[in-house]
Design a protein around this motif. Structure first.
Motif, PDB file in Angstrom:
ATOM      1  N   ASP A   9       0.850  -1.192   0.000  1.00 12.17           N
ATOM      2  CA  ASP A   9       0.000   0.000   0.000  1.00 12.17           C
ATOM      3  C   ASP A   9       0.888   1.245   0.000  1.00 12.17           C
ATOM      4  O   ASP A   9       1.610   1.499   0.972  1.00 12.17           O
ATOM      5  CB  ASP A   9      -0.920  -0.030   1.238  1.00 12.17           C
ATOM      6  CG  ASP A   9      -2.049   0.981   1.133  1.00 12.17           C
ATOM      7  OD1 ASP A   9      -1.915   1.946   0.345  1.00 12.17           O
ATOM      8  OD2 ASP A   9      -3.056   0.807   1.843  1.00 12.17           O
ATOM      9  N   LEU A  10       0.866   1.986  -1.102  1.00 15.14           N
ATOM     10  CA  LEU A  10       1.685   3.204  -1.195  1.00 15.14           C
ATOM     11  C   LEU A  10       1.214   4.203  -0.137  1.00 15.14           C
ATOM     12  O   LEU A  10       0.016   4.376   0.069  1.00 15.14           O
ATOM     13  CB  LEU A  10       1.567   3.816  -2.589  1.00 15.14           C
ATOM     14  CG  LEU A  10       2.241   3.017  -3.713  1.00 15.14           C
ATOM     15  CD1 LEU A  10       1.714   3.443  -5.080  1.00 15.14           C
ATOM     16  CD2 LEU A  10       3.759   3.177  -3.654  1.00 15.14           C
ATOM     17  N   ASP A 103      -3.183   2.390  -5.698  1.00 13.26           N
ATOM     18  CA  ASP A 103      -2.007   2.380  -4.820  1.00 13.26           C
ATOM     19  C   ASP A 103      -1.889   1.120  -3.984  1.00 13.26           C
ATOM     20  O   ASP A 103      -1.161   1.097  -3.006  1.00 13.26           O
ATOM     21  CB  ASP A 103      -2.051   3.608  -3.903  1.00 13.26           C
ATOM     22  CG  ASP A 103      -3.262   3.602  -2.986  1.00 13.26           C
ATOM     23  OD1 ASP A 103      -4.264   2.941  -3.319  1.00 13.26           O
ATOM     24  OD2 ASP A 103      -3.210   4.259  -1.946  1.00 13.26           O
ATOM     25  N   LYS A 158       2.081   1.249   8.623  1.00 11.87           N
ATOM     26  CA  LYS A 158       2.248   2.584   8.022  1.00 11.87           C
ATOM     27  C   LYS A 158       2.796   3.620   8.988  1.00 11.87           C
ATOM     28  O   LYS A 158       2.498   3.526  10.162  1.00 11.87           O
ATOM     29  CB  LYS A 158       0.884   3.067   7.489  1.00 11.87           C
ATOM     30  CG  LYS A 158       0.667   2.573   6.098  1.00 11.87           C
ATOM     31  CD  LYS A 158      -0.644   3.064   5.534  1.00 11.87           C
ATOM     32  CE  LYS A 158      -0.782   2.587   4.121  1.00 11.87           C
ATOM     33  NZ  LYS A 158       0.245   3.076   3.196  1.00 11.87           N
TER      34      LYS A 158
END
Ligand SMILES: [Mg+2]
Length: 387
Positions: A9-10, A103, A158
């Motif tokens: 996941d960008l 993404d 993240k």
């Protein structure tokens, strides 16, 4: 064999792309979205999130929370270009990639691992670095035993994180996380769960199935399975839009005789095979195109059962077609030669992962990949596969 699945996941994708193109936005609170009363935030930078901004919020609300934020209008064509480049990087490593949005992507690493062609976490690290080097974007990734767990894990990691959940421990990883981390639990579902005292994914996994079914139907039961890390849906490779791959050369002077033409044919076959490999797909039809010195055009093609992806096989078919033509036209000069691949067989990559065909595919692929890497390093004249 337990699945090994990565979810990529960008990180704050739209903002990150805007920053690559305009470095003045780095470290600033940025909101990508449409301005105005009815505008909505598509992505908020982490700096803006600290003020309480987030995606799907109305732009006016976001600007109340963070008036100094810089608003950038979304440029979807640009994001799509970056997205395609991101997916191409993943597909170079394995065709078993599912595009899950601009993404996001899932990658099945089980077969690579089973054939000792790459330990999942090393593959993931290498790809994260490649995305950073090539696109200047960071991507968070989690490797887990199922798609839903990998997705939750990448959000957990993240920004710019990389997490591996050891084999067999998905359920215990999930158990203490708050239920809002489950992508399929919306605000209404969450509220109903909180009302009966369920706050963690582990508790959701132990919730009464009858109640879940009554309250939320099949979706309720599916969510419970995901909470227990028992949703083993496969990574679905999505065929892309390209219908054919071809290369042709026009020669400075007309070529006559097999030697020169076969050498040109080999180059063209390698070039189309490389592109095929990058696409991660298989084809059924190989064609050649010859423009003779008198401008007459001849095309020949051959179609095989199933699908093929190997450079050697493609070259052999093209060579057979060319040799037949040259036998008939011994004294005719050739102005242009082309090789084309078409008739994609996208089912080739949806084989069950445990199947022998899929494993053979990977064994062949490793040889091809090695050859390709050597070509990349030393130029395509440095090595030829023996025939
Ligand atoms: Mg993202």
């Amino acid at each position: 064999m337990e699945q090994r699945i990565a979810h990529f996941d960008l990180d704050s994708f739209y903002v990150a792309v805007e920053r690559v193109e305009n470095p003045r936005l780095i470290d600033m609170p940025v909101l990508v979205g449409w301005p105005g009363l009815r505008g909505v935030v598509a992505t908020a930078s982490y700096e803006a999130r600290e003020y309480g901004c987030h995606s799907a919020q109305s732009m006016s609300q976001a600007l109340q929370k963070c008036p100094q934020a810089i608003v950038v209008n979304p440029d979807m064509a640009k994001y799509r270009e970056y997205s395609d480049a991101f997916h191409r990087i993943l597909l170079k490593r394995t065709p078993l990639v599912e595009r899950a949005g601009l993404d996001e992507a899932y990658m099945d690493l089980s077969v690579l691992a089973a054939n000792k062609l790459g330990d999942p976490i090393s593959v993931v690290r290498e790809l994260r670095q490649s995305v950073l080097d090539t696109l200047n974007l960071t991507v968070s990734v989690c490797v887990a035993g199922s798609k839903p767990t990998a997705k939750i894990g990448s959000a957990y990691a993240k920004p710019d994180g990389c997490l591996e959940i050891p084999m067999g421990t998905d359920a215990s990883f999930l158990s203490t996380l708050p239920i809002r981390m489950m992508p399929s639990v919306g605000p209404k579902f969450q509220k109903a769960l909180l009302e009966i005292g369920i706050t963690t994914i582990g508790e959701l996994g132990n919730a009464d199935s009858k109640w879940l079914k009554m309250r939320f139907g099949r979706q309720g039961l599916l969510t419970k399975r995901r909470a227990q890390a028992k949703d083993n849906s496969a990574v679905e490779y999505l065929p892309r839009q390209v219908k054919s791959i071809s290369r042709e050369s026009t020669f400075p002077k007309d070529l006559l005789g097999n030697t020169d033409l076969l050498a040109q044919l080999l180059k063209l076959s390698e070039s189309v095979s490389n592109e095929l490999r990058e696409s991660g797909r298989a084809i059924r039809t190989v064609s050649i195109k010859i423009r003779w010195s008198d401008f007459d055009l001849t095309s020949r093609q051959k179609t095989v059962e199933g699908g093929m992806h190997s450079r050697k096989q493609i070259h052999e078919i093209a060579k057979g077609l060319l040799e037949t033509e040259l036998k008939i036209n011994r004294s005719r000069g050739v102005r242009l030669l082309g090789v084309g691949l078409s008739n994609f067989n996208d089912e080739q990559f949806q084989l069950p992962l445990s199947s022998e065909a899929a494993q053979n595919f990977y064994r062949n692929k490793s040889i091809e990949t090695a050859l390709q890497e050597i070509h990349g390093k030393f130029g395509s004249n440095s090595i030829r596969r023996g025939h």
